[in-house]
Design a protein around this motif. Structure first.
Motif, mmCIF file in Angstrom:
data_model
loop_
_atom_site.group_PDB
_atom_site.id
_atom_site.type_symbol
_atom_site.label_atom_id
_atom_site.label_comp_id
_atom_site.label_asym_id
_atom_site.label_seq_id
_atom_site.Cartn_x
_atom_site.Cartn_y
_atom_site.Cartn_z
ATOM 1 N N VAL A 39 0.819 -1.215 0.000
ATOM 2 C CA VAL A 39 0.000 0.000 0.000
ATOM 3 C C VAL A 39 0.852 1.264 0.000
ATOM 4 N N VAL A 40 2.004 1.216 0.620
ATOM 5 C CA VAL A 40 2.892 2.378 0.653
ATOM 6 C C VAL A 40 3.739 2.356 -0.616
ATOM 7 N N THR A 41 3.647 3.432 -1.385
ATOM 8 C CA THR A 41 4.345 3.514 -2.661
ATOM 9 C C THR A 41 5.817 3.861 -2.463
ATOM 10 N N GLY A 42 6.531 3.848 -3.581
ATOM 11 C CA GLY A 42 7.888 4.368 -3.586
ATOM 12 C C GLY A 42 7.839 5.880 -3.439
ATOM 13 N N PRO A 43 8.967 6.554 -3.654
ATOM 14 C CA PRO A 43 9.046 8.001 -3.423
ATOM 15 C C PRO A 43 8.046 8.807 -4.260
ATOM 16 N N PRO A 44 7.527 9.898 -3.679
ATOM 17 C CA PRO A 44 6.623 10.775 -4.420
ATOM 18 C C PRO A 44 7.334 11.476 -5.580
ATOM 19 N N ASP A 45 6.571 11.809 -6.601
ATOM 20 C CA ASP A 45 7.075 12.529 -7.768
ATOM 21 C C ASP A 45 6.767 14.016 -7.566
ATOM 22 N N VAL A 46 7.586 14.677 -6.787
ATOM 23 C CA VAL A 46 7.407 16.100 -6.466
ATOM 24 C C VAL A 46 8.622 16.849 -6.979
ATOM 25 N N ASP A 47 8.391 17.754 -7.926
ATOM 26 C CA ASP A 47 9.475 18.535 -8.514
ATOM 27 C C ASP A 47 8.954 19.931 -8.824
ATOM 28 N N PRO A 48 9.578 20.973 -8.306
ATOM 29 C CA PRO A 48 10.792 20.972 -7.497
ATOM 30 C C PRO A 48 10.493 20.517 -6.074
ATOM 31 N N LEU A 49 11.498 19.967 -5.447
ATOM 32 C CA LEU A 49 11.366 19.468 -4.089
ATOM 33 C C LEU A 49 11.454 20.639 -3.105
ATOM 34 N N ALA A 117 -2.212 22.954 -8.754
ATOM 35 C CA ALA A 117 -1.473 23.182 -10.005
ATOM 36 C C ALA A 117 -1.400 21.893 -10.824
ATOM 37 N N ARG A 118 -1.140 20.768 -10.155
ATOM 38 C CA ARG A 118 -1.103 19.472 -10.850
ATOM 39 C C ARG A 118 -2.446 19.140 -11.477
ATOM 40 N N LYS A 119 -3.497 19.382 -10.714
ATOM 41 C CA LYS A 119 -4.833 19.046 -11.204
ATOM 42 C C LYS A 119 -5.212 19.907 -12.407
ATOM 43 N N ARG A 120 -4.929 21.206 -12.334
ATOM 44 C CA ARG A 120 -5.236 22.084 -13.479
ATOM 45 C C ARG A 120 -4.527 21.586 -14.738
ATOM 46 N N ALA A 121 -3.248 21.275 -14.619
ATOM 47 C CA ALA A 121 -2.485 20.785 -15.768
ATOM 48 C C ALA A 121 -3.016 19.439 -16.234
ATOM 49 N N GLY A 122 -3.371 18.585 -15.295
ATOM 50 C CA GLY A 122 -3.863 17.254 -15.644
ATOM 51 C C GLY A 122 -5.211 17.268 -16.320
ATOM 52 N N VAL A 123 -6.095 18.145 -15.865
ATOM 53 C CA VAL A 123 -7.422 18.230 -16.477
ATOM 54 C C VAL A 123 -7.299 18.682 -17.929
ATOM 55 N N ARG A 124 -6.373 19.588 -18.195
ATOM 56 C CA ARG A 124 -6.165 20.017 -19.588
ATOM 57 C C ARG A 124 -5.698 18.856 -20.458
ATOM 58 N N ALA A 125 -4.929 17.955 -19.885
ATOM 59 C CA ALA A 125 -4.391 16.819 -20.642
ATOM 60 C C ALA A 125 -5.302 15.592 -20.580
ATOM 61 N N LEU A 126 -6.406 15.673 -19.861
ATOM 62 C CA LEU A 126 -7.272 14.524 -19.626
ATOM 63 C C LEU A 126 -7.812 13.914 -20.913
ATOM 64 N N ARG A 127 -8.034 14.709 -21.903
ATOM 65 C CA ARG A 127 -8.613 14.198 -23.148
ATOM 66 C C ARG A 127 -7.813 13.040 -23.734
ATOM 67 N N ALA A 128 -6.526 13.006 -23.477
ATOM 68 C CA ALA A 128 -5.669 11.953 -24.044
ATOM 69 C C ALA A 128 -5.991 10.583 -23.454
ATOM 70 N N THR A 129 -6.449 10.528 -22.195
ATOM 71 C CA THR A 129 -6.709 9.235 -21.560
ATOM 72 C C THR A 129 -8.183 8.978 -21.311
ATOM 73 N N ALA A 130 -9.048 9.921 -21.594
ATOM 74 C CA ALA A 130 -10.478 9.745 -21.328
ATOM 75 C C ALA A 130 -11.024 8.533 -22.070
#
Length: 197
Positions: A39-49, A117-130
């Motif tokens: 259940v516990v993942t590897g390191p988070p993908d946070v950039d910049p740290l 910020a991640r969500k705003r960017a992701g929603v714009r790109a959502l069409r690719a995986t919808a």
């Protein structure tokens, strides 16, 4: 799931979950080292740290794991009270971990800004995986020559650096965001749907 009296399959995709994003951002910012498991993942993908607020996140690990497991275990239909205990502004579910609780209470707005910020960017790109899950199920149905048997899956897409899909229960899976955006996810889902269909 039922449509007009007939049972069907359901795949729910939970992407950009603010509570999970907050937890991952805090883990990254405070350099909280926790061992990965189912259940516990590897390191988070946070950039910049971001800069840590403490010299070491070592004392935060036990409480962070409790927080993470609680967030992952909740369902959309239940657990609202439990989720509220682990939410701002007080994060009362972490009273047994006062240092972690104080760090989270102080920094969750920074974590939320990153999430937003991640969500705003992701929603714009959502069409690719919808619709990709429906396309995978449709392909499996064409392959087996019949409708898929009823099943229900919950896919939780998380911003982590590892590439391992983790089972977080019988029908819940943690999928790394970078993997979700590629063909490896479709291949994994196709195999899973074949076993369920």
């Amino acid at each position: 799931m039922q449509f007009d009296g007939t049972e069907s399959w359901l795949i729910s995709v939970d992407q950009w979950d603010q509570h999970l994003d907050w937890a991952l951002w805090i883990r990254a910012a405070e350099r909280i080292e926790v061992p990965a498991d189912e259940v516990v993942t590897g390191p988070p993908d946070v950039d910049p740290l971001p800069q840590p607020s403490l010299d070491s996140g070592d004392d935060l690990a036990e409480g962070w794991v409790l927080w993470w497991r609680t967030l992952v275990a909740r369902t959309w239909q239940a657990g609202v009270d439990e989720l509220t205990r682990f939410s701002p502004p007080d994060f009362d579910g972490l009273t047994d971990y006062p240092t972690l609780r104080q760090v989270i209470r102080t920094r969750w707005r920074e974590a939320n800004a990153w999430h937003s910020a991640r969500k705003r960017a992701g929603v714009r790109a959502l069409r690719a995986t919808a619709g990709q899950e429906g396309a995978v199920v449709g392909a499996v149905e064409a392959e087996i020559g019949r409708k898929a048997a009823p099943f229900s899956l919950r896919i939780i897409v998380v911003p982590v650096l590892d590439q391992r899909i983790r089972s977080a229960g019988t029908s819940t899976f943690l999928v790394p965001e970078r993997l979700y955006a590629g063909t490896d996810y479709d291949d994994w889902l196709r195999e899973l749907v074949r076993t369920l269909a």
